[in-house]
Design a protein around this motif. Sequence first.
Motif: not given
Length: 673
Positions: A475-480
């Motif tokens: 999820w954090c990767q997608d946000r970045s």
Amino acid sequence: MTAVTDEDHTDNRGNDHTDNTGHRENKGNAESSDHAEDGLSVEGEAGSTHAEGRARNRGEAGREEPADEREPVDAREPADHARVPERTTPARVREPGGPADSRTDSAGAWDDGLIARRVNEGSAAEQAAVAAETRAGGVAPVPPPLAYDGPLRSRLDALRELVGLSRARLDNRTLAEAGRVLDEAAARRKLSGQHTVVAIAGATGSGKSQLFNTLAGVPISETGVRRPTTAAPIACSWSDGAGSLIDRLGIPGRLRRRPVQSAEAEAQLRGLVLIDLPDHDSAAVQHREQVDRILALVDAVIWVVDPEKYADAMLHERYLRPLSGHAEVMFVVLNQVDRLPGEAAELVLDDLRRLLDEDGLALGEYGEPGATVLALSALTGDGVGELRELLGQFVAERGAAARRVSADVSAAAAGLRPVYVTGQRTGLSEEARDEFAARLADAVGATAAGEAAERAWLRNANRACGTPWLRLWRWCQDRSDQVTGRTPVRTQADEEATARQRVEQAVRTVSERASAGLPAPWAQAVREAAVRGAQGLPEALDELAARTGLPPGRPPRPGWWPVAVLAQASMTLLQIVGGLWLVGQIAGVMAPNLGVPVLLMVAGIVGGPLVEWGCRMAARGPARRYGQDAERRLREAAAGCGRARVLDALAAELLRYREVREQYGRVVGAGVR
């Protein structure tokens, strides 16, 4: 026979009462000629009676005509037409308040001076019988029209259907000859089937006019050393009822003749209408045009050649070779054989047969159908009797007109063969159809859509069955990725341009496959149909891909997913319990015991990825099937769109071509591959 003018009638009426007596004797004959046109010759025995009555009237009146205007009744030489005065007054003159002058009525039908000359006027009994029949109001029966047999009617119907189906694909010039054949066949069918129209054609000096006169038994057509001698076609009919046939040829009444009246000649050649044509190699263009026009309308042709011009290139290349399919309605006569010494006539005749064979003209020898070839001399009469006998048999069969029409149909079909038959296999194979559907599927990205559907299913499975920590990291990767805004390698415009090019290439390829082996006009029609169908196809495929692609929402979940989710939650719970246990021991809240909490944490940490890996292995099959289903749906949708817009249009053109090819096979009388 002397031309009689209206002034002569006026003088005769005033000179002697005997004239009126002579008129009354021939009144019945005169009345029977009321229907004749002014200046036209009258066919039948009644004409002889008119001529005799006029001659008797002139004798009774005792009027002496100038020597240069008189002509004996039995004259054998052709009249000089230039000396005959033109008739300008009405054909019938009536005295005020009195009955019609019978002599004037008779002159109305005979005074143009160009009528046929008869050597034998017939017996008095025959004339009396004709006069009695005329006075009784008898009318000659109309000959029955020509009847075509079943095969010929079928060929004509097929040719008519062929022309109708081809109007939108072939130009009028290509179909002009077929249309002319249909028109002439219909026109000939309405006319007499008891008469056979035979034309005598030949080059200058070949002696065709002399042969014409010999067959007629009277010098009808002018002969001489001046060239060209025959300036206009002349018709000679051996029986009544042929007027409509001669009208069709455009021969005026002043150029219509009747032969010498003899029972033997009439019985042998009854039904014959003989046409003497101008020279086909005449220096006058209008003469050649008349020859070409009438040759296209007559039932049969007698080609007259002489020992000097029988191998003339114009004759063979312009007429005999193109008309080689009309051999059954052709006679080739070698005239003037009296000029050849010894066996030279046979040698020339054999060489003529060789040339005709090279022209493709079938010769009627050994009982085979074909052209009749013989040698004769119109001057000495040698061989003319044989020709007369062959003509009598030919006319008695009453089949020349139908054979001529059949040969015209075959010639028209042969001329149309390049636009209907190529000898190659035609049609659109299943392989070509499948290749077209595959190209369209690639253009809409069916394979990529299926792979995307498979990845989406796997991604959903990973989200449902993965460890919470891994899901948090993703999820954090997608946000970045959304924050940095990375640009894709290819823009949407580039992809649309590439897809459009693929669609155009697919349409071009399938149209070439469909038009392969077709004649040029039909191949062009197939390509044009493909182009029309391809208009708007890329846009339709884009809309189709958006509607038929990935379904909205998440992919469906299998029944084992809740169990996997529960197992993953248990592994996470073990990690949490073990961690809290260790924290409590460190804080002194719980008694020290590192084994159990560590074991719980290790079980949760190791068990979570193991559950995720197991779920991923289990999800590969359903994900693959999900992607394949998505790809199949898109391929079928693209193939259906391409079929509706392009393949159906191509199939319609190919079906139309198969129909015309079948009709063409009926026209030629055989199957066409």
